[in-house]
Write a protein that holds these residues in place. Structure first.
Motif, PDB file in Angstrom:
ATOM      1  N   THR A 114      -8.471  32.064  28.419  1.00 41.52           N
ATOM      2  CA  THR A 114      -8.125  30.645  28.302  1.00 41.52           C
ATOM      3  C   THR A 114      -8.514  30.040  26.954  1.00 41.52           C
ATOM      4  OG1 THR A 114     -10.191  29.999  29.388  1.00 41.52           O
ATOM      5  CG2 THR A 114      -8.265  30.272  30.802  1.00 41.52           C
ATOM      6  N   ARG A 116      -7.623  29.015  23.566  1.00 43.75           N
ATOM      7  CA  ARG A 116      -6.303  28.744  22.988  1.00 43.75           C
ATOM      8  C   ARG A 116      -5.997  29.603  21.751  1.00 43.75           C
ATOM      9  NH1 ARG A 116      -4.455  22.699  22.745  1.00 43.75           N
ATOM     10  NH2 ARG A 116      -6.641  22.541  23.260  1.00 43.75           N
ATOM     11  N   TRP A 127       0.223  25.639  30.567  1.00 45.92           N
ATOM     12  CA  TRP A 127      -0.747  24.616  30.944  1.00 45.92           C
ATOM     13  C   TRP A 127      -1.289  24.833  32.357  1.00 45.92           C
ATOM     14  CZ3 TRP A 127      -1.037  20.946  34.755  1.00 45.92           C
ATOM     15  CH2 TRP A 127      -2.006  19.946  34.573  1.00 45.92           C
ATOM     16  N   PHE A 128      -0.380  25.043  33.313  1.00 46.10           N
ATOM     17  CA  PHE A 128      -0.790  25.123  34.717  1.00 46.10           C
ATOM     18  C   PHE A 128      -1.715  26.326  34.967  1.00 46.10           C
ATOM     19  CE2 PHE A 128      -0.007  26.592  39.117  1.00 46.10           C
ATOM     20  CZ  PHE A 128      -0.536  25.498  39.789  1.00 46.10           C
ATOM     21  N   ARG A 130      -3.444  27.991  32.763  1.00 47.00           N
ATOM     22  CA  ARG A 130      -4.674  27.892  31.978  1.00 47.00           C
ATOM     23  C   ARG A 130      -5.679  26.975  32.682  1.00 47.00           C
ATOM     24  NH1 ARG A 130      -5.011  25.019  26.891  1.00 47.00           N
ATOM     25  NH2 ARG A 130      -7.007  25.532  25.939  1.00 47.00           N
ATOM     26  N   VAL A 131      -5.206  25.802  33.098  1.00 51.06           N
ATOM     27  CA  VAL A 131      -6.095  24.858  33.771  1.00 51.06           C
ATOM     28  C   VAL A 131      -6.514  25.415  35.143  1.00 51.06           C
ATOM     29  CG1 VAL A 131      -6.215  22.547  34.808  1.00 51.06           C
ATOM     30  CG2 VAL A 131      -5.201  22.864  32.549  1.00 51.06           C
ATOM     31  N   TRP A 134      -9.112  28.116  34.739  1.00 48.02           N
ATOM     32  CA  TRP A 134     -10.349  27.471  34.290  1.00 48.02           C
ATOM     33  C   TRP A 134     -11.031  26.765  35.480  1.00 48.02           C
ATOM     34  CZ3 TRP A 134     -11.937  22.382  34.242  1.00 48.02           C
ATOM     35  CH2 TRP A 134     -13.042  22.083  33.435  1.00 48.02           C
ATOM     36  N   ALA A 135     -10.223  26.035  36.260  1.00 43.53           N
ATOM     37  CA  ALA A 135     -10.790  25.235  37.357  1.00 43.53           C
ATOM     38  C   ALA A 135     -11.430  26.126  38.431  1.00 43.53           C
ATOM     39  CB  ALA A 135      -9.705  24.361  37.967  1.00 43.53           C
ATOM     40  N   LYS A 138     -14.636  27.411  37.157  1.00 43.66           N
ATOM     41  CA  LYS A 138     -15.704  26.391  37.209  1.00 43.66           C
ATOM     42  C   LYS A 138     -16.251  26.260  38.626  1.00 43.66           C
ATOM     43  CE  LYS A 138     -16.143  25.569  33.041  1.00 43.66           C
ATOM     44  NZ  LYS A 138     -17.298  26.253  32.441  1.00 43.66           N
ATOM     45  N   THR A 150     -14.829  30.477  32.425  1.00 45.54           N
ATOM     46  CA  THR A 150     -13.621  29.727  32.043  1.00 45.54           C
ATOM     47  C   THR A 150     -12.332  30.428  32.473  1.00 45.54           C
ATOM     48  OG1 THR A 150     -13.601  30.816  29.890  1.00 45.54           O
ATOM     49  CG2 THR A 150     -14.764  28.699  30.025  1.00 45.54           C
ATOM     50  N   ASP A 151     -12.429  31.549  33.177  1.00 44.72           N
ATOM     51  CA  ASP A 151     -11.234  32.260  33.639  1.00 44.72           C
ATOM     52  C   ASP A 151     -11.595  33.058  34.885  1.00 44.72           C
ATOM     53  OD1 ASP A 151      -8.824  33.525  33.927  1.00 44.72           O
ATOM     54  OD2 ASP A 151      -8.911  34.643  32.029  1.00 44.72           O
TER      55      ASP A 151
END
Ligand SMILES: Nc1nc2c(ncn2[C@@H]2O[C@H](COP(=O)(O)OP(=O)(O)OP(=O)(O)O)[C@@H](O)[C@H]2O)c(=O)[nH]1
Ligand SMILES: [Mg+2]
Length: 233
Positions: A114, A116, A127-128, A130-131, A134-135, A138, A150-151
């Protein structure tokens, strides 16, 4: 060899005839990687034929699933340092060096896709995705007291054999949400885990997990279910 450690790379393959040969060559870093294992997961294209002509060892895993294929590779590996990767052109063989550098200090070194600056133009990491990756990472970090994550879905990762032996009898997932289980088991055992940024490129051949919105969503939901369940159980 890396220092005195033998290095194994595992490539799970389900219909990867287009890139499997190049992937084996790319990951067989001369003088560093000692063993490459291709785990054929019931491919019905020419994956096995293509892989058989390389210096990789080819094993057949009949139980269908991304997790089953990786778990078979983890059982077959003979190295002291065991690396999971993919033979679809998304990862770069020399990034093995990034994992090895951190293996001096950590039990498990996971790539993260993730960052960039390392996402190539053709990569399937919009975008989808990657976020989303990440989410969920987390969520693992917060619920399981992890390091900065982060991934949640980067196959490219390294684990020391000794660490693997502590967790492998507890693997339960055979599907596409195997990786979060691997990290959570490592964190439960208080193993030292860290992420390092790796290159993420466009895929060669047809995607089987994150190629469709539906597939991505299904995997994401399974991952979140696992992360939450394993916190409360
Ligand atoms: N999905 C899936 N992948 C498998 C299976 N068995 C082995 N694999 C391999 O596991 C890896 C992950 O699947 P991919 O289709 O690359 O999924 P992804 O990495 O999420 O997404 P893309 O690389 O963008 O296609 C590939 O190397 C597959 O060939 C299986 O039963 N299902
Ligand atoms: Mg892939």
């Amino acid at each position: 060899m890396y220092g005195n450690s033998r290095v194994t790379v595992i490539l799970p393959a389900y219909n990867e005839e287009l890139h499997i040969r190049k992937a084996v060559d790319d990951f067989f870093l001369p003088g560093i990687v000692d063993e490459v294992i291709v785990v054929d997961n019931n491919s019905h294209d020419r994956t096995v034929e293509q892989a058989t002509g390389t210096s990789a060892r080819v094993v057949a895993e009949p139980e269908q699933g991304y997790g089953h294929a990786l778990r078979r590779g983890l059982r077959e590996a003979t190295g002291d340092l065991v690396i999971l990767a993919e033979p679809d052109g998304t990862f770069v063989g020399r990034d093995v060096l990034k994992l090895l550098a951190y293996s001096d200090d950590f039990d498990m070194v996971s790539g993260t896709r993730t960052t960039r600056e390392l996402i190539w133009e053709q990569a399937n990491m919009g975008w989808f995705l990657r976020v989303g990756n990440w989410a969920v990472a987390k969520l693992i970090q917060i619920l399981h007291d992890g390091p900065s994550l982060t991934d949640c879905g980067c196959t490219l990762r390294l684990i020391h054999r000794a660490a693997l032996e502590q967790i492998r009898d507890e693997f339960t997932v055979g599907g596409s949400h195997f990786l979060p289980e691997m990290v959570i088991l490592a964190l439960k055992r208080k193993l030292r885990v860290i992420e390092v940024p790796v290159n993420y490129r466009g895929r060669v051949g047809q995607s089987k997990i994150t190629g469709t919105f539906r597939g991505t969503l299904a995997t994401g939901v399974r991952m979140i279910g696992l992360v939450v369940r394993s916190r409360v159980s």
